[in-house]
Design an enzyme around this catalytic site. Structure first.
Site, PDB file in Angstrom:
ATOM      1  N   GLU A   1      19.878  -3.516  82.533  1.00 34.42           N
ATOM      2  CA  GLU A   1      21.091  -2.689  82.351  1.00 34.42           C
ATOM      3  C   GLU A   1      21.249  -2.260  80.897  1.00 34.42           C
ATOM      4  O   GLU A   1      21.605  -1.123  80.606  1.00 34.42           O
ATOM      5  CB  GLU A   1      22.337  -3.462  82.785  1.00 34.42           C
ATOM      6  CG  GLU A   1      22.492  -3.586  84.282  1.00 34.42           C
ATOM      7  CD  GLU A   1      23.675  -4.489  84.623  1.00 34.42           C
ATOM      8  OE1 GLU A   1      24.757  -3.954  84.891  1.00 34.42           O
ATOM      9  OE2 GLU A   1      23.527  -5.731  84.606  1.00 34.42           O
TER      10      GLU A   1
ATOM     11  N   GLN B   1      20.829  11.305  52.598  1.00 39.77           N
ATOM     12  CA  GLN B   1      21.010   9.858  52.617  1.00 39.77           C
ATOM     13  C   GLN B   1      21.477   9.371  53.992  1.00 39.77           C
ATOM     14  O   GLN B   1      21.268   8.227  54.357  1.00 39.77           O
ATOM     15  CB  GLN B   1      22.028   9.484  51.534  1.00 39.77           C
ATOM     16  CG  GLN B   1      22.239   8.019  51.353  1.00 39.77           C
ATOM     17  CD  GLN B   1      22.927   7.737  50.028  1.00 39.77           C
ATOM     18  OE1 GLN B   1      22.365   7.937  48.964  1.00 39.77           O
ATOM     19  NE2 GLN B   1      24.170   7.315  50.083  1.00 39.77           N
TER      20      GLN B   1
ATOM     21  N   ASN C   1      14.167  11.894  44.469  1.00 40.21           N
ATOM     22  CA  ASN C   1      14.038  12.782  45.628  1.00 40.21           C
ATOM     23  C   ASN C   1      12.653  12.686  46.275  1.00 40.21           C
ATOM     24  O   ASN C   1      12.538  12.606  47.499  1.00 40.21           O
ATOM     25  CB  ASN C   1      14.356  14.222  45.242  1.00 40.21           C
ATOM     26  CG  ASN C   1      15.787  14.377  44.766  1.00 40.21           C
ATOM     27  OD1 ASN C   1      16.571  13.430  44.868  1.00 40.21           O
ATOM     28  ND2 ASN C   1      16.133  15.539  44.251  1.00 40.21           N
TER      29      ASN C   1
ATOM     30  N   LYS D   1      19.123   7.665  57.152  1.00 38.97           N
ATOM     31  CA  LYS D   1      18.541   6.334  57.312  1.00 38.97           C
ATOM     32  C   LYS D   1      19.117   5.530  58.464  1.00 38.97           C
ATOM     33  O   LYS D   1      18.381   4.953  59.255  1.00 38.97           O
ATOM     34  CB  LYS D   1      18.664   5.560  56.009  1.00 38.97           C
ATOM     35  CG  LYS D   1      17.661   6.087  55.015  1.00 38.97           C
ATOM     36  CD  LYS D   1      17.924   5.672  53.606  1.00 38.97           C
ATOM     37  CE  LYS D   1      17.332   6.703  52.688  1.00 38.97           C
ATOM     38  NZ  LYS D   1      17.964   8.047  52.782  1.00 38.97           N
TER      39      LYS D   1
ATOM     40  N   THR E   1      12.280  10.324  97.726  1.00 36.28           N
ATOM     41  CA  THR E   1      12.747  11.538  97.052  1.00 36.28           C
ATOM     42  C   THR E   1      14.221  11.629  97.417  1.00 36.28           C
ATOM     43  O   THR E   1      14.615  11.214  98.514  1.00 36.28           O
ATOM     44  CB  THR E   1      12.003  12.809  97.522  1.00 36.28           C
ATOM     45  OG1 THR E   1      12.238  12.976  98.915  1.00 36.28           O
ATOM     46  CG2 THR E   1      10.504  12.740  97.269  1.00 36.28           C
ATOM     47  N   HIS E   2      15.031  12.097  96.490  1.00 37.54           N
ATOM     48  CA  HIS E   2      16.494  12.144  96.701  1.00 37.54           C
ATOM     49  C   HIS E   2      17.065  10.751  96.996  1.00 37.54           C
ATOM     50  O   HIS E   2      18.101  10.635  97.651  1.00 37.54           O
ATOM     51  CB  HIS E   2      16.882  13.100  97.835  1.00 37.54           C
ATOM     52  CG  HIS E   2      16.193  14.428  97.775  1.00 37.54           C
ATOM     53  ND1 HIS E   2      16.734  15.525  97.152  1.00 37.54           N
ATOM     54  CD2 HIS E   2      14.980  14.826  98.230  1.00 37.54           C
ATOM     55  CE1 HIS E   2      15.898  16.547  97.244  1.00 37.54           C
ATOM     56  NE2 HIS E   2      14.813  16.148  97.875  1.00 37.54           N
TER      57      HIS E   2
ATOM     58  N   SER F   1      23.968   3.621  48.905  1.00 40.46           N
ATOM     59  CA  SER F   1      23.191   3.440  50.141  1.00 40.46           C
ATOM     60  C   SER F   1      22.471   2.099  50.164  1.00 40.46           C
ATOM     61  O   SER F   1      21.780   1.779  51.125  1.00 40.46           O
ATOM     62  CB  SER F   1      22.158   4.565  50.276  1.00 40.46           C
ATOM     63  OG  SER F   1      21.355   4.636  49.114  1.00 40.46           O
TER      64      SER F   1
ATOM     65  N   TYR G   1      16.679  19.154  47.969  1.00 39.68           N
ATOM     66  CA  TYR G   1      17.328  17.899  48.338  1.00 39.68           C
ATOM     67  C   TYR G   1      18.844  18.027  48.266  1.00 39.68           C
ATOM     68  O   TYR G   1      19.385  18.639  47.343  1.00 39.68           O
ATOM     69  CB  TYR G   1      16.873  16.755  47.401  1.00 39.68           C
ATOM     70  CG  TYR G   1      17.598  15.459  47.707  1.00 39.68           C
ATOM     71  CD1 TYR G   1      17.133  14.604  48.713  1.00 39.68           C
ATOM     72  CD2 TYR G   1      18.778  15.117  47.051  1.00 39.68           C
ATOM     73  CE1 TYR G   1      17.824  13.439  49.026  1.00 39.68           C
ATOM     74  CE2 TYR G   1      19.473  13.962  47.364  1.00 39.68           C
ATOM     75  CZ  TYR G   1      18.988  13.125  48.348  1.00 39.68           C
ATOM     76  OH  TYR G   1      19.671  11.984  48.676  1.00 39.68           O
TER      77      TYR G   1
ATOM     78  N   ASN H   1      23.189 -11.364  87.290  1.00 44.62           N
ATOM     79  CA  ASN H   1      23.234  -9.952  86.905  1.00 44.62           C
ATOM     80  C   ASN H   1      21.998  -9.535  86.093  1.00 44.62           C
ATOM     81  O   ASN H   1      21.576 -10.264  85.207  1.00 44.62           O
ATOM     82  CB  ASN H   1      24.491  -9.672  86.073  1.00 44.62           C
ATOM     83  CG  ASN H   1      25.756  -9.903  86.884  1.00 44.62           C
ATOM     84  OD1 ASN H   1      25.772  -9.669  88.095  1.00 44.62           O
ATOM     85  ND2 ASN H   1      26.792 -10.374  86.234  1.00 44.62           N
TER      86      ASN H   1
HETATM   87  N1  ARG Z   1      19.755   7.265  48.135  1.00 47.37           N
HETATM   88  C1  ARG Z   1      19.217   8.584  48.125  1.00 47.37           C
HETATM   89  C2  ARG Z   1      18.826   9.008  49.552  1.00 47.37           C
HETATM   90  O1  ARG Z   1      18.784   8.196  50.373  1.00 47.37           O
HETATM   91  C3  ARG Z   1      18.021   8.636  47.247  1.00 47.37           C
HETATM   92  C4  ARG Z   1      17.780   9.968  46.630  1.00 47.37           C
HETATM   93  C5  ARG Z   1      18.908  10.307  45.740  1.00 47.37           C
HETATM   94  N2  ARG Z   1      18.671  11.439  44.961  1.00 47.37           N
HETATM   95  C6  ARG Z   1      19.671  12.023  44.275  1.00 47.37           C
HETATM   96  N3  ARG Z   1      19.382  13.000  43.542  1.00 47.37           N
HETATM   97  N4  ARG Z   1      20.907  11.612  44.387  1.00 47.37           N
HETATM   98  O2  ARG Z   1      18.587  10.166  49.834  1.00 47.37           O
END
Ligand code: ARG
Length: 468
Positions: free
Chosen positions: A300, A332, A120, A335, A165-166, A33, A327, A295
Site C-alpha cells: 500500500e 537551490q 555555480n 535539491k 481485462t477491465h 541550504s 544561474y 494489512n
Molecule cells: N547553494 C547554492 C545552490 O544550491 C549553491 C550555488 C550558489 N551560487 C550563488 N551564486 N548563490 O544552488
C-alpha cells in the site's frame, strides 16, 4: 514579520566584502541550504580535489599548495564522517562550510582553492557526481528486483491464473507470464536510467559563474579525474541546466507508476476475496482494533509513494520553467525534490526486492478462479474457425453457448458434447482439449505469449537482456 527581520548576523566572510551591514537573521535562514545540501559533502570534496590537481597542472597552484589543499580536504572529509564537523547556517551551504573550514585548517593557502571556479559550476558538478553514484545504486537495486521477478516467474511457468481485462476475468494466463509482464516494465525503467546516466555524465566544472574564467584551465584534466565522459559545451547552459535532474525525476515517476500498479495487484491478490497470494507476516501489519486483520501495508505504501515522486517531478519542472539564463538562486530548490525521489525510490526498490522472493502464490485458488468466467470461450471460437467457420460466426455461436452455460449454471467444459453440438455440428469430442485451462494456455505458443514453454524462453532472454 518585518520586526522579526531586523536582527542582524555577521556578514559572510567569504563574500561579505562589498556589504555595509550583516545579513538579516531571517534572510540567512531563508537563503541557507546547508541543512539539506550537506549530504553532497563527499562529492563536493571530490570535485575540489580534482580542481586543485588541475590548477597545479596548469601552474595556477604550486605542487606544495595543491598538496596542502588536498590533505586539508581529506582531513575535512574525515571530520565530517566522524561526526566531528560543525556545520554553520551562517556559512549558507556545503561549499562555503567546507571552504571556510579549509581556511581555518590550513591557513592562507586555503583561500586559493576557489580560483577559476564559482559555486555555480561547483554545485552543478556536485549534483551530477552525487546523482551518478545514486543512479548506480538504483541500477543495482533494479537488477535485484528484476532477478527476483525472473526467479519467481521461473518457479511458476505453468501455474495457471485468470488473466484480466477491465478487471473482468478474460483468458487464462500463467503466473510466470504475469510476473514477466512486470519484468518488462522494470527492464524498460532500468534502461531509461542508463540513458539518463549517459546524458548526465558531462562536466560543467570550468564554466565558473557563467562566462568561463580568465585562468588557463584544462577542463580535460578535471573531467578525467572525475570520470566524466564529456565536457559541457556552453558555460551559460552548464551552470543553469538541471535537465539531468528533471530527467531522473521523470524516470523515477514512470518507475513508481509501474511499481504502484504491481503494488495494487499485490493488495488485491492478498485480499480474502482474491486469495491468490500470501504475503509474509513481516511485510504486513495488524489493526489496533480488529484482531483478525493482516494489512498489506508495504504494497500500500509503495502504491502511495507514487504521489510524492510524481509531485517531485512537477516541482522540478515548475522550478525550471521561466528562469532566465544563467544561474538563479531558484536552482537551490532543486535539491529537496531530487533527494526525496532518490531516497523514496531506494526504499521502494528495497521493499520490492526483499518482498518478492517470499510471495507465495496460492495455486488452487488461482486455478479455481480461472475456471470461472468462461475464460476459454475464445479457444472455442478459435476451434470453430479451425473447423472452417469465419471468426465472426464462431464468435456469435460461442456467445450463445456461453448464454446457455450461464443459464445452466455450468462452465463451458461442463456442458455435454450433445449440448455443445446444438450450437454447431462442427463440434466434436476433441473440443474438450481446447476448453481446458491447460490446453488454453499451452495453445498460445508463440513469441511473447503465455504458454509455459514461451514463458521459459522469455525468462532466458530476459536474463540475457539484463546483462546488456
Ligand atoms: N547553494 C547554492 C545552490 O544550491 C549553491 C550555488 C550558489 N551560487 C550563488 N551564486 N548563490 O544552488
Amino acid at each position: 514579520m518585518i520586526s522579526k527581520m531586523t536582527k542582524k548576523s555577521h556578514s559572510n566572510s567569504l563574500w561579505g566584502g562589498r556589504f555595509s551591514e550583516p545579513v538579516d537573521d531571517f534572510v540567512q535562514r531563508f537563503t541557507a541550504s546547508v541543512s539539506f545540501d550537506k549530504r553532497l559533502y563527499h562529492h563536493d570534496i571530490e570535485g575540489s580535489i580534482a580542481h586543485a590537481h588541475m590548477l597545479a597542472e596548469v601552474g595556477v597552484l604550486t605542487p606544495e599548495e595543491k598538496n596542502t589543499i588536498c590533505s586539508g580536504l581529506q582531513a575535512i572529509r574525515e571530520e565530517i564522517e566522524a561526526g566531528k564537523f560543525d556545520w554553520h547556517v551562517s556559512l549558507e551551504d556545503v561549499h562555503m562550510n567546507i571552504e571556510s573550514r579549509l581556511i581555518s585548517l590550513i591557513g592562507e593557502v586555503g583561500k586559493k582553492l576557489h580560483t577559476a571556479r564559482s559555486r555555480n559550476d561547483q554545485i552543478a558538478t556536485d549534483i551530477r557526481l552525487y546523482l551518478r553514484d545514486e543512479l548506480d545504486t538504483l541500477l543495482q537495486l533494479k537488477t535485484d528486483v528484476l532477478n527476483a521477478l525472473a526467479d519467481l516467474a521461473e518457479k511458476h511457468t505453468d501455474t495457471i491464473m485468470p488473466g484480466y481485462t477491465h478487471l473482468q476475468a478474460a483468458q487464462p494466463v500463467t503466473f510466470g507470464h504475469h510476473m514477466m509482464a512486470w519484468f518488462e516494465m522494470l527492464l524498460r525503467d532500468r534502461n531509461r536510467l542508463l540513458d539518463c546516466r549517459a546524458r548526465l555524465n558531462v562536466m560543467p566544472l570550468g564554466s565558473a559563474a557563467l562566462a568561463g574564467t580568465t585562468f588557463p584551465i584544462d577542463r580535460k584534466i578535471t573531467a578525467r579525474l572525475l570520470s566524466f565522459d564529456g565536457i559541457s559545451e556552453n558555460s551559460l547552459d552548464a551552470v543553469s541546466d538541471r535537465d539531468f535532474a528533471i530527467e531522473f525525476c521523470a524516470v523515477a515517476s514512470i518507475t513508481i507508476s509501474h511499481m504502484s500498479r504491481w503494488a495494487e495487484e499485490l493488495v488485491l491478490w492478498s485480499s480474502t476475496q482474491f486469495g491468490f497470494i500470501d504475503l509474509p507476516d513481516r511485510f504486513c501489519t495488524g489493526s489496533s482494533i480488529m484482531p483478525q486483520k493482516k494489512n498489506p501495508d508495504v504494497p500500500e505504501l509503495i502504491r502511495g509513494k507514487a504521489g510524492r515522486i510524481t509531485g517531485n517531478l512537477v516541482s522540478m519542472l515548475t522550478l525550471m520553467k521561466s528562469q532566465p539564463l544563467a544561474y538563479n538562486k531558484d536552482n537551490q530548490e532543486d535539491k529537496e525534490p531530487l533527494f526525496d525521489s532518490i531516497d523514496t525510490m531506494k526504499d521502494v526498490l528495497c521493499a520490492m526486492a526483499s518482498m518478492l522472493p517470499h510471495v507465495t502464490p496460492n495455486k488452487d485458488k488461482m486455478y479455481a478462479a480461472a475456471q470461472q468466467g468462461f475464460g476459454t470461450a475464445t479457444d472455442l471460437a478459435d476451434y470453430l474457425v479451425r473447423k472452417g467457420l469465419p471468426f465472426r460466426d464462431a464468435h456469435s455461436i460461442v456467445g450463445q453457448a456461453v448464454a446457455c452455460a450461464i443459464h445452466e449454471n455450468k462452465a463451458l467444459d461442463q456442458l455435454t458434447l450433445a449440448e455443445l453440438q446444438k450450437f454447431s455440428a462442427k463440434i466434436h469430442q476433441d473440443v474438450f482439449d481446447v476448453l481446458s485451462l491447460e490446453g488454453s494456455v499451452s495453445a498460445r505458443n508463440h513469441f511473447g505469449a503465455t504458454a509455459p514453454e514461451q514463458v521459459q524462453l522469455a525468462i532466458t532472454r530476459g536474463r540475457e537482456r539484463l546483462q546488456k
